[in-house]
Design a protein around this motif. Structure first.
Motif, PDB file in Angstrom:
ATOM      1  N   GLU A 176       0.955  -1.148  -0.090  1.00 27.68           N
ATOM      2  CA  GLU A 176      -0.069   0.023   0.054  1.00 27.68           C
ATOM      3  C   GLU A 176       0.920   1.113   0.039  1.00 27.68           C
ATOM      4  O   GLU A 176       1.964   1.330   0.597  1.00 27.68           O
ATOM      5  N   PRO A 177       0.369   2.195  -0.721  1.00 29.52           N
ATOM      6  CA  PRO A 177       1.246   3.545  -0.663  1.00 29.52           C
ATOM      7  C   PRO A 177       1.186   4.261   1.048  1.00 29.52           C
ATOM      8  O   PRO A 177       0.308   3.885   1.714  1.00 29.52           O
ATOM      9  N   SER A 178       2.246   4.867   1.127  1.00 28.96           N
ATOM     10  CA  SER A 178       2.280   5.583   2.313  1.00 28.96           C
ATOM     11  C   SER A 178       2.522   7.126   1.948  1.00 28.96           C
ATOM     12  O   SER A 178       2.902   7.282   0.659  1.00 28.96           O
ATOM     13  N   TYR A 179       2.222   8.104   2.796  1.00 29.26           N
ATOM     14  CA  TYR A 179       2.046   9.458   2.350  1.00 29.26           C
ATOM     15  C   TYR A 179       2.944  10.378   2.874  1.00 29.26           C
ATOM     16  O   TYR A 179       3.172  10.182   4.390  1.00 29.26           O
ATOM     17  N   THR A 180       3.226  11.525   2.374  1.00 27.31           N
ATOM     18  CA  THR A 180       4.124  12.495   3.292  1.00 27.31           C
ATOM     19  C   THR A 180       3.243  13.294   4.003  1.00 27.31           C
ATOM     20  O   THR A 180       1.776  13.063   3.915  1.00 27.31           O
ATOM     21  N   ALA A 181       3.677  14.194   4.784  1.00 28.49           N
ATOM     22  CA  ALA A 181       2.622  14.990   5.623  1.00 28.49           C
ATOM     23  C   ALA A 181       1.668  15.931   4.660  1.00 28.49           C
ATOM     24  O   ALA A 181       0.558  16.227   5.240  1.00 28.49           O
ATOM     25  N   ASP A 182       1.892  15.916   3.728  1.00 28.76           N
ATOM     26  CA  ASP A 182       0.942  17.014   2.603  1.00 28.76           C
ATOM     27  C   ASP A 182       0.194  15.914   1.958  1.00 28.76           C
ATOM     28  O   ASP A 182      -0.440  16.462   1.145  1.00 28.76           O
ATOM     29  N   GLY A 183       0.377  14.683   1.955  1.00 32.36           N
ATOM     30  CA  GLY A 183      -0.657  13.897   1.571  1.00 32.36           C
ATOM     31  C   GLY A 183      -0.027  13.330  -0.060  1.00 32.36           C
ATOM     32  O   GLY A 183      -0.891  12.808  -0.633  1.00 32.36           O
ATOM     33  N   PHE A 184       1.096  13.475  -0.357  1.00 34.75           N
ATOM     34  CA  PHE A 184       1.650  12.964  -1.576  1.00 34.75           C
ATOM     35  C   PHE A 184       2.152  11.471  -1.288  1.00 34.75           C
ATOM     36  O   PHE A 184       2.646  11.409  -0.212  1.00 34.75           O
TER      37      PHE A 184
END
Ligand code: NDP
Ligand code: PMR
Length: 393
Positions: A176-184
């Motif tokens: 599954e993808p993980s995300y940066t604090a900004d949601g990317f």
């Protein structure tokens, strides 16, 4: 969050557009709306020094600022000590580069790292002189952290002469993808978008530098080049029509992949490297003449034992180093073989004077050839039976 993708950076448009404004920060990045617009500084103006006390005080190693080298008794002018920012300098290639530069005595290194303690321990273990570096916190998975880093670095009141965007994450086994604090999506968010903002923010500082060879360098990878054997190992890099990037790479109403496809961690990494390489080409085209900064990306060779492969399966980590050593015969090491020296023309005969234009293989595939610029520092990698030299600056 509304995100408007920039279309002007498409490789097909590389030659089509004439010089853009230095305030135009949209190529190979996203223009962030709703209060998240990339904060760019007008070039030519020295970035405002922030005087407020910030957390960086607790996060920087206590070192003295590099000083201007006095003229020798013969009256000959000597180059002052340069300052190089290196992201991800807590391990692998970044640490080796920081060490190699610091050891020349000609550079003060700003180690831009997400884990202060790890970076501090790594620098000590590498035997780096305490006065030769400053550790400043930078988490590329947060655009706020990037902006804070820029403020903190400016507080150090050191000129910024060279920026090496080296940090990266590689998540080939993530389901599954993980995300940066900004949601990317994490790989593109850290490797490309974080560095893109950093590069854009520090451009004015680089322009203000009086150093004769100021540079902005991003570490690319052969695996993003679909015009090579390594770049044809699936999954191949492909930015497609950028619909995922346009949608915000957040998995909410849009794909997390730049081309709009299903999540694939290995592909996301390779896509990010293509973005890295194209960003430097486009920065060079837009800003080189105006700023005097040289922009470059480079491929360091395969250093099969770095932390980059920490998330790969154990079998891969076991077999990859011998595979690179005996099959591709292209391994490199950042260990004892790392050293610096001044380059000569003959030592790097294949370096082109200008960036190579990316070639496309396939209808929508976008790849890029990394290029090596004229250099001041050469990292020598100990290869299998041969010594290869990669010029960082
Ligand atoms: P490493 O994993 O050793 O180094 C990566 C560095 O990036 C680490 O210091 C890591 O920090 C840092 N980093 C990761 N995420 C972040 C973040 N969110 N914010 C700040 N820093 C972060 O790998 P390499 O030395 O191999 O990789 C260096 C560069 O070389 C990368 O750009 C990679 O793509 C490129 N490259 C490597 C190749 C190879 O064969 N190794 C081949 C081609 C290119 P931390 O220490 O805290 O984890
Ligand atoms: Mg590759 C000359 C051939 C060559 C080179 C230079 C590399 C470099 N690789 C080559 C060939 C092959 N690789 C072949 C034929 C295969 C299929 C067996 C293969 C496989 C492979 C895998 C599974 N290679 C890999 C992986 C990774 O997970 C690494 C990767 O793509 O990381 C993003 C990788 C690499 N091979 C390289 C280099 C430099 C890497 C690491 C790339 C990087 O860190 O950016």
């Amino acid at each position: 969050m509304a995100l408007q993708a920039a279309t002007s950076f498409l490789p097909s448009a590389l030659s089509a557009r004439k010089e853009g404004s230095v305030k135009d920060s949209a190529f190979l990045g996203v223009r962030l709306a709703d209060g998240l617009k990339l904060e760019t500084s007008a070039l030519g103006q020295r970035a405002k020094r922030v005087s407020t006390s910030v957390a960086i005080r607790a996060q920087t190693a206590a070192v003295s600022s590099p000083s201007v080298t006095p003229a020798s008794p013969s009256g000959k002018k000597t180059l002052r000590k340069g300052t190089a920012v290196i992201t991800g300098a807590s391990s692998g290639l970044g640490l080796a580069t920081a060490k190699a530069l610091a050891e020349t005595g000609k550079w003060h290194v700003i180690m831009a790292c997400r884990d202060f303690l790890k970076a501090s321990r790594a620098a000590t273990a590498a035997g780096m002189d305490k006065g030769s570096y400053t550790i400043v916190h930078l988490d590329l998975a947060s655009l706020d952290s990037v902006r804070q880093f820029v403020k903190n670095v400016r507080q150090l009141e050191m000129p910024i002469d060279v920026v090496v965007c080296n940090a990266a994450v590689y998540q080939p086994t993530a389901k599954e993808p993980s995300y940066t604090a900004d949601g990317f999506e994490m790989s593109v968010g850290v490797n490309h978008l974080g560095h893109f903002l950093l590069a854009r923010e520090l451009l004015s500082d680089l322009q203000s530098s009086d150093y004769p060879s100021k540079r902005l360098i991003i570490v690319g990878s052969i695996t993003g080049n679909t015009n090579t054997l390594a770049g044809n190992v699936p999954p191949k890099a492909n930015l497609g029509d950028l619909r995922g990037l346009a949608g915000g790479l957040n998995g909410v109403g849009s794909s997390v992949m730049i081309d709009g496809g299903e999540f694939d961690g290995a592909k996301a990494y390779k896509d990010s490297k293509v973005c890295n390489m194209l960003t430097m080409q486009e920065f060079h085209r837009r800003y080189h003449e105006e700023t005097g900064v040289t922009f470059a990306s480079l491929y360091p060779g395969c250093i099969a034992t770095t932390g980059l492969f920490r998330e790969h399966i154990p079998l891969f980590r076991l077999l990859f180093p011998p595979f690179q050593k005996y099959i591709t015969k292209g391994p490199a090491s950042t260990g004892a073989g790392t050293r610096t020296r001044r380059p000569s023309r003959t030592s790097s005969p294949r370096r082109p004077a200008t960036p190579t234009r990316p070639r496309s293989s396939g209808r929508s595939a976008r790849s890029s050839s990394a290029w090596h610029d004229r250099s001041m520092c050469c990292i020598t990698m100990a290869g299998a039976g041969s010594r290869r030299q990669f010029f960082l600056f």
